[in-house]
Design an enzyme around this catalytic site. Sequence first.
Site, PDB file in Angstrom:
ATOM      1  N   GLU A 159      -7.752  -6.402  -4.525  1.00  0.00           N
ATOM      2  CA  GLU A 159      -6.703  -5.945  -3.616  1.00  0.00           C
ATOM      3  C   GLU A 159      -7.384  -5.521  -2.332  1.00  0.00           C
ATOM      4  O   GLU A 159      -8.282  -4.678  -2.342  1.00  0.00           O
ATOM      5  CB  GLU A 159      -5.966  -4.732  -4.199  1.00  0.00           C
ATOM      6  CG  GLU A 159      -5.017  -5.082  -5.335  1.00  0.00           C
ATOM      7  CD  GLU A 159      -4.366  -3.840  -5.936  1.00  0.00           C
ATOM      8  OE1 GLU A 159      -3.784  -3.965  -7.015  1.00  0.00           O
ATOM      9  OE2 GLU A 159      -4.461  -2.747  -5.324  1.00  0.00           O
ATOM     10  N   ASP A 165      -0.311   7.255   0.101  1.00  0.00           N
ATOM     11  CA  ASP A 165      -1.729   7.359  -0.220  1.00  0.00           C
ATOM     12  C   ASP A 165      -2.271   8.766  -0.102  1.00  0.00           C
ATOM     13  O   ASP A 165      -1.883   9.533   0.778  1.00  0.00           O
ATOM     14  CB  ASP A 165      -2.535   6.432   0.690  1.00  0.00           C
ATOM     15  CG  ASP A 165      -2.392   4.982   0.259  1.00  0.00           C
ATOM     16  OD1 ASP A 165      -2.700   4.688  -0.912  1.00  0.00           O
ATOM     17  OD2 ASP A 165      -1.956   4.160   1.075  1.00  0.00           O
TER      18      ASP A 165
END
Lengths: 406, 275
Positions: free
Chosen positions: B51, B62
């Site tokens: 990824e 995040d």
Amino acid sequence: MTEAMANSLRQGPDENGKFGMFGGRFVAETLMPLILDLEKSYRAAQNDPEFLAEMEDLRTHFAGRPSPLYFAERMTDELGGAKVYFKREDLNHTGSHKLNNCLGQILLAKRMGKTRIIAETGAGQHGVATATVCARFGLPCTIFMGATDVERQMPNVLRMKMLGAEVRPVTAGAGTLKDAMNEALRDWVTNVDSTYYLIGTAAGPHPYPEMVRDFQKVIGEEIRVQILEAEGRLPDAVVACIGGGSNAIGTFHDFLDDPDVEIFGAEAGGHGVDVENGHAASMTGGRPGVLHGNRTYLLQDADGQIIEGHSISAGLDYPGVGPEHSFLRDSGRVTYVPVTDKEALDAFMACTKFEGIIPALESAHGLAHVMKLAPQMDKDKIIVLCLSGRGDKDVESVGKHLGMAL
Amino acid sequence: MAVTRIDRRFEKTRAENRPAFVSFVMAGDPDETTADAILAGLPAAGADVIELGMPFSDPMADGVAIQLAGQRALKSGMTLAKTLAMVERFRKIDDETPIVLMGYYNPIYIFGVDAFLAEAARIGVDGLIVVDLPAEEDDELCLPALKAGLNFIRLTTPTTDDARLETVLGNSSGFVYYVSMTGITGAEIKNRAAVGEAVNRIKSHTSLPVAVGFGIKTAEDAQLIGRDADGVVVGSALVTAVEQSLDAGRSTPKTAEAVHNLVRTLSQGARAARS
């Protein structure tokens, strides 16, 4: 649907939360079930007489509504044109329009059985209003506030703490409203079960823009009744400042289908809209993009990275705007204009000196535009400004900017 | 849709009766050259699927580690166009390891959805994970991506109940990414047993492989989660390895090696999951 309804600008959003191409639900999957649940709860509440009655009671006895519509006589004389009225949201409990929205949402949070409230704040007005309703209803709350804003809005930080809120300074990015909102979203995604996110402006994922507007549109509805009483007709222009745009959409919404009422939103022009990263005028200097759950006008670079923006006013220092404003901009119904820091400071002082009202720096942006408009209009014309908040919180930073000695 | 590198890779790891090790790194972190070296060495270190983060100024889902990685990348001048160019360079040395671009919608929206998809398909991107595009916004990117031959990998979370799972899985392909907790990347997994249950619940709804991410930091974590999951995703730990290798914010000769060493350790943990 009648033809009048079909042509109405007041019908949005659609079932997907879109105002034209703007709005939507651009959130992480973790939050999707929550905002669907929120929408369902809101739909039930908005038709529930008990909810509406409780809201009305709080507006009357806790907030002090309706707020007065005040004829600013000396300001009118000084400007030499249209008659200027102030909608006195600064007299609302907690000192700004923000409480209108918080009252609605705290009742909703209670109905949903939530036990903890979070919110973001820029100037601290929404933080104070949130901390206030949390104190009133006995719920713990955490307020996310950019570290830069904590510094420049100290009186409001103290108020929040006294009201029992935990104030969490956010140091990411430039430490302003955008960063506070990111951090609030991170908290929400972590504490989904217990926590209600009380968004302070008419932005974010659907249904927030609609819901916040509905809780704020009392401003415009009151203006209509009050100006009809005072002048026997509708105003020629209404003006409000725009950060995320909650006081503005609350002021404008009732007048959207009155074509004779011109509508102006004053954006934060900062150092000037030609100065790179020197302003927060997302509709003058930005373009459509996706941030914080909605598609709307955003300040961004060629790569789609969000730009921090700048405004002397912490409440307007946000690179986006509520999606309904983006829609109203593109439809041409509302004219959005930038007002610089300097113009806002001049208006702040003018209001203070001529009317004995210290306005919030945010509201001073709206007033600055009124000061441009009024002299160009005939004396029989009428302008209503939403004076969205009081400026006690700003006296220290304005004093510094103007070099005033103690 | 046509079989992608992702489908082939999960077929392979399934045949080998082990979970795929999925490594997340941020494009352009700490700079383009070093990021190229990191990317190039991942397959040999044990990454089955890569990824590649598309840096964004406001990564709402995040934690601090990945926020900082994105900031380092942006500071070094990374853009979405440069991220695509990175993949193009990687494909010259590796045409087998699947690459999934992961990030937020706005840079793609500004790049232009059609232009982005055409370029991504051309240079050999296999799938997309776009955190802020739930099923309700499938018209934006998911459906066009499927048309362009790219897998659209959806996140499912502990808040995704059975009824909603159907909606979420509807246009999913490649694999399903199960977020191990309600929270942001890099946080702690509180209940590992619940993760296994959730993975098996999702598997009862789909034949797609289920990879688990968020909160996997050690070889032991990878081994434990990999018992039930078809893939184990590690991100925050890897970008933290980048951060810790830096000297005054700049890459050192140790930077790429630090990431590869950690991938080696973690992927061995994943490989031991069912042995």
